[in-house]
Motif scaffolding. Structure first.
Motif, PDB file in Angstrom:
ATOM      1  N   LEU A   8       0.825  -1.202   0.000  1.00 22.87           N
ATOM      2  CA  LEU A   8       0.000   0.000   0.000  1.00 22.87           C
ATOM      3  C   LEU A   8       0.860   1.252   0.000  1.00 22.87           C
ATOM      4  O   LEU A   8       1.939   1.280   0.577  1.00 22.87           O
ATOM      5  N   ASN A   9       0.337   2.295  -0.627  1.00 21.07           N
ATOM      6  CA  ASN A   9       0.988   3.611  -0.585  1.00 21.07           C
ATOM      7  C   ASN A   9       0.536   4.408   0.636  1.00 21.07           C
ATOM      8  O   ASN A   9       1.297   5.208   1.177  1.00 21.07           O
ATOM      9  N   SER A  10      -0.709   4.187   1.058  1.00 26.65           N
ATOM     10  CA  SER A  10      -1.255   4.905   2.217  1.00 26.65           C
ATOM     11  C   SER A  10      -2.370   4.069   2.834  1.00 26.65           C
ATOM     12  O   SER A  10      -2.744   3.015   2.303  1.00 26.65           O
ATOM     13  N   THR A  11      -2.904   4.535   3.960  1.00 31.75           N
ATOM     14  CA  THR A  11      -3.950   3.803   4.671  1.00 31.75           C
ATOM     15  C   THR A  11      -5.254   3.795   3.879  1.00 31.75           C
ATOM     16  O   THR A  11      -5.640   4.798   3.287  1.00 31.75           O
ATOM     17  N   LEU A  12      -5.923   2.650   3.891  1.00 29.09           N
ATOM     18  CA  LEU A  12      -7.257   2.524   3.307  1.00 29.09           C
ATOM     19  C   LEU A  12      -8.266   2.423   4.444  1.00 29.09           C
ATOM     20  O   LEU A  12      -8.232   1.478   5.232  1.00 29.09           O
ATOM     21  N   ALA A  13      -9.144   3.422   4.566  1.00 23.93           N
ATOM     22  CA  ALA A  13     -10.173   3.436   5.607  1.00 23.93           C
ATOM     23  C   ALA A  13     -11.330   4.294   5.119  1.00 23.93           C
ATOM     24  O   ALA A  13     -11.153   5.178   4.279  1.00 23.93           O
ATOM     25  N   ASP A  67     -11.842  -4.528  11.210  1.00 22.46           N
ATOM     26  CA  ASP A  67     -12.219  -3.119  11.237  1.00 22.46           C
ATOM     27  C   ASP A  67     -12.323  -2.511   9.840  1.00 22.46           C
ATOM     28  O   ASP A  67     -12.648  -1.335   9.700  1.00 22.46           O
ATOM     29  N   GLY A  68     -12.025  -3.301   8.799  1.00 24.74           N
ATOM     30  CA  GLY A  68     -12.115  -2.774   7.439  1.00 24.74           C
ATOM     31  C   GLY A  68     -11.028  -1.790   7.087  1.00 24.74           C
ATOM     32  O   GLY A  68     -11.161  -1.055   6.110  1.00 24.74           O
ATOM     33  N   VAL A  69      -9.960  -1.756   7.878  1.00 26.22           N
ATOM     34  CA  VAL A  69      -8.866  -0.800   7.670  1.00 26.22           C
ATOM     35  C   VAL A  69      -7.598  -1.545   7.265  1.00 26.22           C
ATOM     36  O   VAL A  69      -7.277  -2.588   7.836  1.00 26.22           O
ATOM     37  N   MET A  70      -6.890  -1.004   6.286  1.00 24.01           N
ATOM     38  CA  MET A  70      -5.595  -1.550   5.880  1.00 24.01           C
ATOM     39  C   MET A  70      -4.541  -0.458   5.948  1.00 24.01           C
ATOM     40  O   MET A  70      -4.767   0.646   5.454  1.00 24.01           O
ATOM     41  N   LYS A  71      -3.409  -0.760   6.590  1.00 22.86           N
ATOM     42  CA  LYS A  71      -2.330   0.205   6.738  1.00 22.86           C
ATOM     43  C   LYS A  71      -1.048  -0.343   6.118  1.00 22.86           C
ATOM     44  O   LYS A  71      -0.809  -1.555   6.157  1.00 22.86           O
ATOM     45  N   PRO A  72      -0.219   0.547   5.553  1.00 19.40           N
ATOM     46  CA  PRO A  72       1.081   0.095   5.030  1.00 19.40           C
ATOM     47  C   PRO A  72       1.899  -0.568   6.142  1.00 19.40           C
ATOM     48  O   PRO A  72       2.075   0.012   7.211  1.00 19.40           O
ATOM     49  N   GLY A  73       2.345  -1.796   5.920  1.00 17.49           N
ATOM     50  CA  GLY A  73       3.103  -2.512   6.929  1.00 17.49           C
ATOM     51  C   GLY A  73       2.247  -3.155   7.999  1.00 17.49           C
ATOM     52  O   GLY A  73       2.779  -3.778   8.922  1.00 17.49           O
ATOM     53  N   GLY A  74       0.919  -3.010   7.909  1.00 14.10           N
ATOM     54  CA  GLY A  74       0.025  -3.579   8.919  1.00 14.10           C
ATOM     55  C   GLY A  74      -0.203  -5.069   8.721  1.00 14.10           C
ATOM     56  O   GLY A  74       0.178  -5.654   7.703  1.00 14.10           O
ATOM     57  N   GLU A  75      -0.868  -5.693   9.702  1.00  8.82           N
ATOM     58  CA  GLU A  75      -1.080  -7.139   9.667  1.00  8.82           C
ATOM     59  C   GLU A  75      -1.952  -7.560   8.486  1.00  8.82           C
ATOM     60  O   GLU A  75      -1.727  -8.606   7.874  1.00  8.82           O
ATOM     61  N   THR A  76      -2.972  -6.737   8.163  1.00  7.42           N
ATOM     62  CA  THR A  76      -3.845  -7.096   7.043  1.00  7.42           C
ATOM     63  C   THR A  76      -3.088  -7.070   5.726  1.00  7.42           C
ATOM     64  O   THR A  76      -3.234  -7.975   4.896  1.00  7.42           O
TER      65      THR A  76
END
Length: 236
Positions: A8-13, A67-76
């Motif tokens: 990802l380039n940035s957070t998806l929320a 939570d429907g959220v994806m972050k760069p480097g996150g677990e999802t």
């Protein structure tokens, strides 16, 4: 992006601006992995409810925080990177077919206009809700401060009276003053809560400003797309 990699380039929320490349790549990955059905309007680079529902389904399947959220480097993101998906090539962007009397340019413009109006409606709703909450917070904090002010004035008046009356009434007056002192202590705690409410209101106002900036961008897109549609003679 290579079909075997994912980042990802940035957070998806739902409450933050989305990177178009991230949105399209996540939709492709979710659809290819069986976590998102193809929407009637196809796969595009704009965030929508099917994508966020698909992220939640993926998180639930992988026993991650849903939570429907994806972050760069996150677990999802990490889990999605390692998820193989179904065999086959990456899916291209899919747009609805042109309607009668419309060419492909008009179809795309109308599709993006519809999505922009949906996003504008969502941002308007969020802004209105936050504005109402901020106004309620300010009203509550004002009421608490007024009560504390009245209690303080009463306490000062009782203390002044204690210096003027005789000793026979002093004991009774001291009991009354004690009651007011307890009340003032409670209201002092309420004042601290009021300050916390006002601090929260400041955060809410920052969120409102963020939504308003997003609204401004969306409204500019709507004007630009409408002008293009008129130039091409599209049927709106």
């Amino acid at each position: 992006m290579n079909k075997n990699t994912f980042s990802l380039n940035s957070t998806l929320a739902k409450d933050s601006p989305a990177d178009p490349e991230d949105t399209l790549n996540v939709k492709r990955k979710l659809h290819k992995s069986g976590f998102m059905d193809m929407p009637s309007y196809g796969l595009d680079d704009m965030p929508d409810q099917p994508m966020f529902d698909g992220i939640k389904k993926f998180q639930a399947a992988k026993k991650l925080k849903v939570d429907g959220v994806m972050k760069p480097g996150g677990e999802t993101e990490k889990s999605m990177q390692s998820h193989p998906g179904k065999p086959g090539p990456d899916l291209p962007v899919v747009m609805p077919g042109p309607g009668e009397g419309q060419d492909e340019n008009c179809t795309e413009i109308i599709h993006r206009l519809q999505r922009s109006y949906e996003l504008k409606k969502e941002l308007d709703f969020k802004t209105l809700g936050l504005k109402s909450k901020a106004e309620a917070n300010i009203s509550q904090a004002k009421s608490v401060r007024e009560l504390a002010g009245l209690a303080s004035e009463a306490d000062v008046g009782l203390k002044a009276a204690a210096g003027l009356i005789g000793s026979e009434l002093l004991k009774k007056l001291s009991m009354v003053m004690g009651e007011f002192a307890n009340r003032a202590t409670k209201l002092g705690l309420m004042l601290a809560i009021a300050d916390a409410i006002l601090t929260e209101t400041g955060v809410i106002n920052n969120d409102i400003d963020s939504y308003r900036r997003q609204l401004s961008d969306v409204e500019s897109d709507i004007v630009e797309l409408t002008n293009k549609a008129m130039q091409l003679g599209c049927k709106l």
